[in-house]
Design a protein around this motif. Structure first.
Motif, short mmCIF file in Angstrom:
data_model
loop_
_atom_site.label_atom_id
_atom_site.label_comp_id
_atom_site.label_asym_id
_atom_site.label_seq_id
_atom_site.Cartn_x
_atom_site.Cartn_y
_atom_site.Cartn_z
N CYS A 97 0.66 -1.64 -0.16
CA CYS A 97 -0.23 0.02 0.36
C CYS A 97 0.63 1.43 -0.41
N LYS A 98 -0.06 2.28 -1.13
CA LYS A 98 0.97 3.42 -0.83
C LYS A 98 0.84 4.70 0.63
N ASP A 99 0.06 3.81 0.70
CA ASP A 99 -0.46 5.47 1.84
C ASP A 99 -0.03 4.71 2.98
N CYS A 100 -0.28 3.31 3.13
CA CYS A 100 0.05 3.22 4.81
C CYS A 100 1.32 2.11 4.94
N GLY A 101 1.62 1.79 3.34
CA GLY A 101 3.31 1.01 3.51
C GLY A 101 2.73 -0.60 3.66
N PRO A 121 -6.09 -4.00 2.98
CA PRO A 121 -6.77 -4.68 4.41
C PRO A 121 -7.03 -3.72 5.19
N ARG A 122 -5.54 -3.04 5.46
CA ARG A 122 -5.15 -2.08 6.58
C ARG A 122 -6.31 -0.19 6.82
N CYS A 123 -6.21 0.16 5.22
CA CYS A 123 -7.03 1.26 5.82
C CYS A 123 -7.79 1.56 4.46
N GLY A 124 -8.02 0.57 3.14
CA GLY A 124 -9.34 0.85 2.33
C GLY A 124 -8.39 1.41 1.64
N SER A 125 -7.28 1.90 1.17
CA SER A 125 -7.01 2.79 -0.01
C SER A 125 -6.77 2.21 -1.16
N MET A 126 -7.19 2.00 -2.27
CA MET A 126 -6.85 1.44 -3.08
C MET A 126 -5.75 1.69 -3.92
N GLN A 127 -4.87 2.26 -3.16
CA GLN A 127 -3.29 2.88 -4.25
C GLN A 127 -1.98 1.61 -3.83
N THR A 128 -2.36 0.42 -4.12
CA THR A 128 -1.73 -0.38 -3.44
C THR A 128 -1.31 -1.12 -5.62
N GLU A 129 0.42 -1.40 -5.01
CA GLU A 129 1.46 -1.96 -5.77
C GLU A 129 1.39 -3.82 -5.59
N SER A 175 6.43 -10.48 4.97
CA SER A 175 5.96 -9.89 5.89
C SER A 175 5.49 -9.26 7.11
N GLY A 176 5.53 -10.94 7.64
CA GLY A 176 4.68 -11.68 8.90
C GLY A 176 4.91 -10.74 9.88
N GLY A 177 5.80 -11.43 10.36
CA GLY A 177 6.27 -11.32 11.50
C GLY A 177 5.85 -11.31 12.51
N GLY A 178 4.96 -11.86 12.79
CA GLY A 178 3.96 -12.51 13.88
C GLY A 178 2.87 -11.11 14.26
#
Ligand code: ZN
Length: 67
Positions: A8-12, A29-37, A64-67
């Motif tokens: 996500c480009k918005d929240c990383g 899935p976190r912030c609902g932004s469509m700015q994903t790549e 990027s799980g890391g628990g």
């Protein structure tokens, strides 16, 4: 089914999604932004190949799980 990793480009946030179209871009899935790549998931490509044992893969810190 192809699983791709997205960022996500918005929240990383990084997440994985099943996609059926190359043009399909899931919302974050976190912030609902469509700015994903779509990200290149080298780990996923390794897992798909019948190479190392599952036990070995468990020890690999892929993604990027890391628990
Ligand atoms: Zn986001």
């Amino acid at each position: 089914m192809p699983i791709y990793e997205f960022g996500c480009k918005d929240c990383g946030n990084e997440f994985e999604e099943l996609v059926f179209s190359r043009d399909a871009v899931p919302p974050c899935p976190r912030c609902g932004s469509m700015q994903t790549e779509k990200l290149m998931s080298a780990c996923a490509s390794r897992v798909q190949g019948s190479g190392p044992d599952p036990e070995v893969l468990k020890n690999l810190s892929c993604g990027s799980g890391g628990g």
